[in-house]
Design a protein around this motif. Structure first.
Motif, PDB file in Angstrom:
ATOM      1  N   ARG A 107       0.825  -1.214   0.000  1.00 51.77           N
ATOM      2  CA  ARG A 107       0.000   0.000   0.000  1.00 51.77           C
ATOM      3  C   ARG A 107       0.854   1.257   0.000  1.00 51.77           C
ATOM      4  O   ARG A 107       0.451   2.292  -0.535  1.00 51.77           O
ATOM      5  N   LYS A 108       2.076   1.173   0.557  1.00 51.25           N
ATOM      6  CA  LYS A 108       2.971   2.329   0.552  1.00 51.25           C
ATOM      7  C   LYS A 108       3.461   2.621  -0.868  1.00 51.25           C
ATOM      8  O   LYS A 108       3.585   3.783  -1.264  1.00 51.25           O
TER       9      LYS A 108
ATOM     10  N   ASN B  10       0.855   4.402  -2.526  1.00 53.35           N
ATOM     11  CA  ASN B  10       0.494   5.642  -1.848  1.00 53.35           C
ATOM     12  C   ASN B  10      -0.918   5.564  -1.244  1.00 53.35           C
ATOM     13  O   ASN B  10      -1.736   6.478  -1.385  1.00 53.35           O
ATOM     14  N   LEU B  11      -1.187   4.437  -0.545  1.00 51.03           N
ATOM     15  CA  LEU B  11      -2.489   4.226   0.074  1.00 51.03           C
ATOM     16  C   LEU B  11      -2.359   4.227   1.589  1.00 51.03           C
ATOM     17  O   LEU B  11      -1.391   3.697   2.136  1.00 51.03           O
ATOM     18  N   SER B  12      -3.331   4.790   2.270  1.00 49.27           N
ATOM     19  CA  SER B  12      -3.385   4.703   3.725  1.00 49.27           C
ATOM     20  C   SER B  12      -3.937   3.334   4.118  1.00 49.27           C
ATOM     21  O   SER B  12      -4.518   2.610   3.302  1.00 49.27           O
ATOM     22  N   TYR B  13      -3.778   3.000   5.380  1.00 49.56           N
ATOM     23  CA  TYR B  13      -4.272   1.713   5.872  1.00 49.56           C
ATOM     24  C   TYR B  13      -5.788   1.621   5.712  1.00 49.56           C
ATOM     25  O   TYR B  13      -6.329   0.610   5.254  1.00 49.56           O
ATOM     26  N   VAL B  14      -6.488   2.690   6.072  1.00 45.83           N
ATOM     27  CA  VAL B  14      -7.946   2.710   5.974  1.00 45.83           C
ATOM     28  C   VAL B  14      -8.391   2.592   4.518  1.00 45.83           C
ATOM     29  O   VAL B  14      -9.343   1.862   4.197  1.00 45.83           O
ATOM     30  N   LYS B  15      -7.712   3.300   3.627  1.00 45.23           N
ATOM     31  CA  LYS B  15      -8.059   3.249   2.205  1.00 45.23           C
ATOM     32  C   LYS B  15      -7.893   1.839   1.652  1.00 45.23           C
ATOM     33  O   LYS B  15      -8.753   1.349   0.890  1.00 45.23           O
ATOM     34  N   GLU B  16      -6.812   1.176   2.012  1.00 49.98           N
ATOM     35  CA  GLU B  16      -6.588  -0.183   1.532  1.00 49.98           C
ATOM     36  C   GLU B  16      -7.711  -1.116   2.000  1.00 49.98           C
ATOM     37  O   GLU B  16      -8.261  -1.892   1.202  1.00 49.98           O
ATOM     38  N   LYS B  17      -8.061  -1.051   3.318  1.00 45.07           N
ATOM     39  CA  LYS B  17      -9.106  -1.921   3.838  1.00 45.07           C
ATOM     40  C   LYS B  17     -10.451  -1.630   3.188  1.00 45.07           C
ATOM     41  O   LYS B  17     -11.227  -2.538   2.877  1.00 45.07           O
TER      42      LYS B  17
END
Length: 323
Positions: free
Chosen positions: A198-199, A202-209
């Motif tokens: 996800r890094k 360029n994704l946040s943890y919440v965005k990925e989930k």
């Protein structure tokens, strides 16, 4: 941006005897040149220049370069490509780096030589340095660096050294990027499934989930829809089969009923005939027995019964039995 320059026959200095471009110089290994095909007055290839950004190199780029290459029977095609600094300043961010864009051009079969770090606006000095006869590009105006909206190809158009090419409809770098942006979530999930972190995306943890949950829901919806379609197809098949059977029954019902009635009528007729024949047979047998009995009795023609003082004639008695 893609530009092509084409020079007048004999209007520029003759190129060096060896037109082959080395890989170190950024060109292709062979020059496509055939002096037997309508050579210029100086019996040399016409040097045509095309320039652009060539980000996400696609077949629209290749077709424009093909047109530039085929502008004359004997053409040497030079292609200029702007570097990242100039491109980001005047056009915007690119997907590919300048080195990647240069390398893409070197693998196009129509290109004889690649000119890196090409200027945004060409001038006479640039034309003379590279012995360019003509510049080829589509006819749409492209803004220069002045900010006044002047066309970058105004100079070569004014001196009659511009060769127009046609754009390919339905394909462009902007169109390809738009397709990716439109289906952004799907491409992100595609790369996550292929091992990208996800890094890196360029994704946040919440965005990925959230993306993963949404994609699972979407897959579930697709499965439900697919199942519904299959059930609908089966229902239609059953309905069609039932309709066919119903139609067959209706078509055959009249024939079956008519056949049954015909057989019933025939059976009734046969049964009635048999009953009549049986009755007639019994009557004939009874009459025969009566005749034999009359022959053995006394000659008296009448019988007398004491009860009721009633008188019965023989013929009347037998008639009453028959009834």
């Amino acid at each position: 941006m893609a530009m092509v320059a084409i020079g007048e026959n004999g209007g520029a200095a003759t190129p060096p005897p060896d037109h082959r471009q080395t890989a170190a110089d950024g060109g292709k290994t062979d020059l496509v040149c055939n002096s037997r095909d309508s050579p210029s007055p100086s019996d040399r290839p016409v040097r045509v220049y095309a320039d652009g950004i060539y980000d996400l190199f696609h077949f629209g780029h290749a077709r424009s370069l093909e047109q530039a290459k085929k502008s004359f029977p004997n053409t040497y095609l030079l292609v200029g490509c702007c570097n990242d600094e100039v491109t980001h300043k005047f056009k915007g961010k690119t997907v590919m780096t300048e080195s990647e864009r240069y390398e893409s051009l070197r693998h196009c079969k129509w290109v004889d030589e690649v000119i890196p770090d090409a200027p945004w606006v060409i001038n006479q000095e640039f034309l003379d340095t590279h012995r360019i006869d003509f510049v080829a590009h589509d006819s749409l105006p492209y803004a220069d660096t002045s900010g006044a909206g002047n066309d970058v190809y105004e100079f070569v158009k004014a001196v009659g050294r511009f060769k127009e090419t046609k754009r390919t409809d339905g394909i462009s770098t902007s169109d390809i990027i738009m397709r990716i942006v439109k289906d952004y979530n799907q491409y992100v999930m595609r790369n996550l499934d292929r091992g990208y972190s996800r890094k890196e995306l360029n994704l946040s943890y919440v965005k990925e989930k959230r993306l993963r949950v949404n994609m699972r829901l979407k897959k579930l919806q697709e499965k439900v829809k697919e199942h519904q379609e299959k059930v609908g197809e089966k229902i239609q098949t059953v309905a069609k089969t039932a309709s066919i059977h119903h139609n067959m029954w209706v078509e055959n019902a009249d024939r079956w009923v008519a056949g049954f009635l015909e057989m019933f009528e025939e059976g009734c007729h046969k049964m009635g005939t048999a009953i009549r024949d049986t009755i007639q047979e019994r009557l004939r047998g009874q009459q025969g027995r009566d005749l034999l009995g009359n022959g053995n009795d006394s000659d008296d023609e009448e019988y007398y019964y004491e009860s009721g003082d009633e008188y019965y004639d023989d013929d009347e008695y037998y008639d009453s039995d028959e009834k």
